[in-house]
Structures are given as C-alpha cells and as structure tokens.
Motif scaffolding. Structure first.
Motif, short mmCIF file in Angstrom:
data_model
loop_
_atom_site.label_atom_id
_atom_site.label_comp_id
_atom_site.label_asym_id
_atom_site.label_seq_id
_atom_site.Cartn_x
_atom_site.Cartn_y
_atom_site.Cartn_z
N UNK A 78 35.59 -68.86 -47.95
CA UNK A 78 34.86 -67.59 -47.99
C UNK A 78 34.22 -67.31 -46.63
N UNK A 79 33.70 -66.12 -46.49
CA UNK A 79 32.85 -65.82 -45.34
C UNK A 79 31.49 -66.47 -45.55
N UNK A 80 31.00 -67.14 -44.55
CA UNK A 80 29.69 -67.80 -44.61
C UNK A 80 28.96 -67.47 -43.31
N UNK A 117 21.79 -71.62 -49.43
CA UNK A 117 21.75 -70.16 -49.51
C UNK A 117 21.25 -69.59 -48.18
N UNK A 118 21.78 -68.45 -47.79
CA UNK A 118 21.40 -67.86 -46.51
C UNK A 118 19.89 -67.71 -46.39
N UNK A 119 19.21 -67.45 -47.51
CA UNK A 119 17.76 -67.28 -47.47
C UNK A 119 17.04 -68.52 -46.97
N UNK A 138 26.63 -66.79 -48.52
CA UNK A 138 26.29 -65.38 -48.72
C UNK A 138 26.19 -64.99 -50.18
N UNK A 139 26.48 -65.93 -51.08
CA UNK A 139 26.41 -65.62 -52.50
C UNK A 139 27.61 -64.80 -52.96
N UNK A 190 31.27 -71.42 -56.25
CA UNK A 190 32.25 -72.51 -56.38
C UNK A 190 31.57 -73.76 -56.95
N UNK A 191 30.42 -74.11 -56.41
CA UNK A 191 29.71 -75.30 -56.92
C UNK A 191 29.16 -75.05 -58.32
N UNK A 192 28.75 -73.82 -58.62
CA UNK A 192 28.28 -73.50 -59.96
C UNK A 192 29.34 -73.79 -61.01
#
Length: 537
Positions: free
Chosen positions: A414-416, A467-469, A488-489, A497-499
């Motif tokens: 993904x984009x990160x 998380x980006x935050x 980026x969620x 993916x990890x969820x």
C-alpha cells in the motif's frame, strides 16, 4: 576474452537483463553474453503485470519503464458475433501497481540494458555465443564460439525456448505444441485508436487486437495448417486478414509481420549443478494468458536474491535448490491456465465454440466479477522453500476466526509514509531486502542478540509500523537502526492487513514474499526457523 565472474547469464532478453540488474545492485560480478549482435527489436510480449512492475521498482527502473505502458488495460473476450464472453479489468493496487498493463517490450528491454550502466560490476557482450559448458566442483567454464572462455561460479541460461543449454544438459521439456501457427502484425499510427484489447474467439479464425503504447496496434491471427511463412509475406493474404477490422488495410503503416508457434512446455528441472534455467528456457506458454514474460521476470526475482546471498557468503549453496522448489509448481499452474485459455479462444470447432458461448452467457454476476478481477490468474504461494508455516495462535486476546495463513504469498504494497510523513509506496518507505515488520512495536524488543547479529549480516531492515498520527512520537522514541513507517489507514492500509490477521509481526524476503508471520512474542523463535530455511551463514 578469458574472463572470470561470479554469475554468467546466457541471453540478453528481459529475464537475463532483469537478473543482471538485480545482481548488479547487490555487488555481484555479473556478465551477460548474447549470441545476437543487438537486442531483438520486434515486440513479443504485450502485457506487464503488477508483480513485474514491482520488480522494476525493486531494480530502480520503474520510472523509466512506465512511459512505455498503458496502465489498467481492459480486455474484452468476444465471440464471432462480437458478443462479450468475459471482461478482464482488475483495478486492484494490491502490490502498488496496476494489475494489467499493455507495454512495448523492445523499449522496456532497452531500459533494462541501459540500467546495467549503473554498475561497474555488470557487463554485457553481444555477438558472443556459448557453445560449451564444463562444470567442476568450484564453478563452470563456458566456451564461446570464438574459442574464448569465461569462468563463473554459477551460470543462468535465459536464452529462450529453444535453449541450447537445456538441450546440452539433456533436460526434458514436456508439454505440447499446438498444430497451427499464428501471425503477429504490428501497425504504427493505430487505425482503431481505442485503449483496450480484444480477444476474438471466432471459430472462422481467432484473433486478437491490442492497443500498445506510442500509437502501435497489434493484431494476432491464428493460421490454418495449410498456411505459413509464404502467406505471411503476401500482402493480399495479410490485407485479407485485416479487412474485417479496418476500412482499407492497404493504407496501414505495417511495422512488421511474423509467424510464431504456440507452445506449452515446462522443463523437467530448473537446476543442474551450478547451471540454472530461467524464463522461456525453463517454460513456455501460449500468449493468450499474457503471462510468459511476467513468469520469466518472477524467475529472475526469485533466483536473483538467492544467487546474491550465496555468492556473497551470506547463505549456503543449498538455498539455490529452493529456486526450483518454489518456481516449478507455480509456473506449471500458469502454463495450464494459459493453455486452457488458448484452447477456449482459438478452437475453430463451431460446436465447441457454441458450447463456450452458452456457458459464458449463463455465468452468474459473481462469476463475471471474478473474471473481471482476473481471479483465474494463479498467485504464487509457496508451501516449501524459504517459508515457515506457523499454526494459528490460540489466545483469548484474539477472536476465533478461520483465516488462511499467508506465509509463502506476496506481501501487499500500500501507500504509506516515511518517518517524516512523506507519502510513498511501502517498499520505498521501508527500503529493499530482508525486512521485519511489526505493528506498533519496536521489533528489537523481541529479538535476541544472535538473531540481531544474523539480521545485521543480511543487511535486513527492522520496520516499526505505526498509524500516521503517531509518527511524531514514534520518530523521537525509535531505537537506533529502526525504520519507522506511517500507515494511512483505510481498507488497503497496513492496519487493515494486521486487523484481519492473528499476527503482529511479519518476516519479508527480498522478493516481497512473506517468509513467516507470527505474534510479536514469537518473533525470535520463528525468525530462527526462517534463517535456517534460508541457509543463512
């Protein structure tokens, strides 16, 4: 030229050049020899997929390749009455790139050749034909047609489906060759001008019409048993093939016309001592599936990191056995799928074509959607090789879910963001090579000193995904040597993916395959098993 190198690659096609770029990146002394005097300039393959583009990204060449592609190229499979049998239009970006792309192979081959100029340890020699290979305990001596020799630790034969090396070694090439040939006609100044591809399963004569970059149109027609090279050179014959497609074939700017043969074959072995087969030398398949070129690139990617590890003393020679273990099964599946597709679309029996049309018309919306997603394409999944399968963890901190284990499959991209919050594709944010990814944890907290030392020898990257935050905090608190990546969620993000998985840590190989997945606390023990499977020195 009496020369010595680490790896000798026979054949300057896309597979050999990709492999040489990957080895060049790793500091391996590689020489490519090609019996022709220049790159082949006529298009062969016309489709590059997301896995192959990710390889180009890994090789640092994707920005040069992309201008020669048509991203997200849609395919319509139609019958003789132009009724749509199936639409192939996968829009996923699971691996960071469009799944289907039209491309001009000769221009991409040139990118691969020019890429070798980056490496002082990589060289190409044209007009150099290998006529003999003699192996001993320490390497292989290759003799060229002019009498010169090259001494190499390993040799990779990537010289096409008629591979002299495969024949010289007596390796079988089982499968079938279809009784009829095909003709390829490439035209400049595309007279159709639409971006998609059409595969016509017309029992009168099957065909394909494919838009290519830079205003090129590719037509392919099946030839009958009484048609051959002489007909292809006859303008009247060629214009007759094209007449149902364009207003006036005589006005077309035909670049080239060539006859080709449909093969579906797989070599009995991919390794013979210190000599390896890759690409068409190891397997060939009908063009309908669009996977011949891409399968060869997968060979190069799988073999490249393993050869580099062995040559650099980071792994034992036994690691190279896993090349055949991992690639043979998947490519056999791909050949079978391509052959089935070819038979469905090129069969000239009217009754069989009518049955195919009836089945297509009766497909459910779910079945049509699966075709659209290209679900028929086998994804690599390794049960054996450099992969460790761990059982589903039992913990009351985890819901009881029946989810597939993903070790042996390709990790998504993904984009990160990097630690500064700059958005980019995951592989660019983490860096290439071996990687340990942990969700929201410092991976060093779960690794013993011996495991850290082994990872340091491999040049592995320890990646903490947050998380980006959390980036401002994580960046300040990060242990030295840790790469912090921001998620980026969203549905395609790393948190999602990890969820969906009962794991908190993932071990990724240099070819982006998941070597193992586990809970964070299990990481050290699982990593020890991965290193053993990788024959790490």
């Amino acid at each position: 030229m009496n020369k010595a190198c680490d790896v000798l690659v026979v054949g300057a096609g896309p597979v050999g050049l990709t492999l040489a770029n990957l080895l060049g990146q790793q500091g391996v002394d590689v020489l490519v020899v090609e019996r022709e005097h220049e790159l082949i300039d006529y298009p062969r393959a016309v489709g590059i997929d997301d896995e192959a583009l990710r390889v180009m990204q890994t090789a640092g060449l994707v920005d040069e390749v992309l201008p020669h592609t048509i991203p997200d190229q849609k395919i319509y499979m139609i019958n003789g009455d132009r009724m749509i049998l199936a639409e192939v239009n996968p829009t996923t970006r699971e691996f960071g790139w469009p799944r289907r792309n039209g491309f001009v192979q000769p221009l991409v081959d040139r990118v691969l050749l020019a890429g070798l100029d980056r490496f002082p340890n990589a060289a190409v020699r044209f007009g150099a034909e290998v006529v003999d290979l003699s192996e001993d305990a320490d390497g292989v001596l290759a003799t060229l047609a002019n009498g010169e020799t090259v001494r190499a630790r390993y040799v990779v034969a990537a010289e096409g489906g008629s591979s002299p090396t495969r024949k010289r070694l007596g390796i079988s090439f089982e499968g079938e060759t279809r009784p009829t040939d095909g003709i390829v006609i490439d035209v400049a100044n595309d007279p159709i001008g639409t971006p998609h591809a059409v595969f016509g399963g017309d029992p009168a004569r099957s065909y394909a019409s494919i838009a290519l970059p830079h205003g090129i149109r590719r037509w392919e027609f099946t030839l009958f048993e009484d048609e051959g090279e002489a007909d292809v050179e006859d303008d009247a014959f060629v214009f007759g093939l094209l007449a149902p497609h364009v207003h006036d074939p005589s006005e077309l700017d035909i670049i080239r016309r060539r006859v080709y043969r449909h093969h579906a074959r797989v070599a009995g072995r991919f390794r013979h001592g210190r000599i390896f087969l890759a690409g068409d030398a190891a397997h060939v398949m009908p063009v309908v599936g669009g996977q011949g070129w891409n399968s060869g690139i997968r060979d190069a990617f799988n073999l490249g990191w393993k050869l580099a590890a062995v040559v650099k003393g980071l792994a034992a020679d036994g690691l190279l056995d896993t090349y055949e273990t991992e690639r043979l099964g998947h490519v056999t599946q791909m050949v079978a799928v391509s052959l089935q597709m070819a038979k469905e679309m090129t069969d000239h029996d009217p009754q069989k074509a009518a049955e195919r049309d009836r089945i297509a018309a009766g497909r459910t919306p779910e079945e049509r959607e699966a075709q659209k997603r290209q679900a028929f394409k086998p994804q690599p999944k390794f049960d054996r090789g450099v992969v460790v399968h761990t059982p589903l963890p039992v913990s009351k901190s985890l819901p009881d879910r029946d989810v597939p284990r993903l070790a042996g499959t390709i990790f998504p991209q993904p984009t990160a963001t990097d630690a500064d919050g700059v958005e980019m594709l995951l592989d660019d944010a983490t860096g290439q090579g071996w990687r340990i990814l942990t969700w929201n944890n410092d991976p060093t907290a779960f690794l013993s000193a011996p495991r850290r030392a082994a990872l340091d020898r491999l040049g592995a990257r320890l990646v903490q995904v947050v998380p980006k935050a959390q980036l401002p905090w994580a960046r300040k608190q990060a242990t030295a040597g840790i790469t912090v990546v921001g998620d980026l969620g969203g549905e395609s993000g790393l948190q999602a993916w990890f969820d969906a998985r009962p794991v908190g840590a993932v071990v990724l190989r240099p070819d982006h395959v998941i070597a193992a997945e586990c809970l964070a606390q299990e990481l050290d023990d699982v990593l020890a098993r991965v290193l053993e499977a990788a024959r790490a020195a």
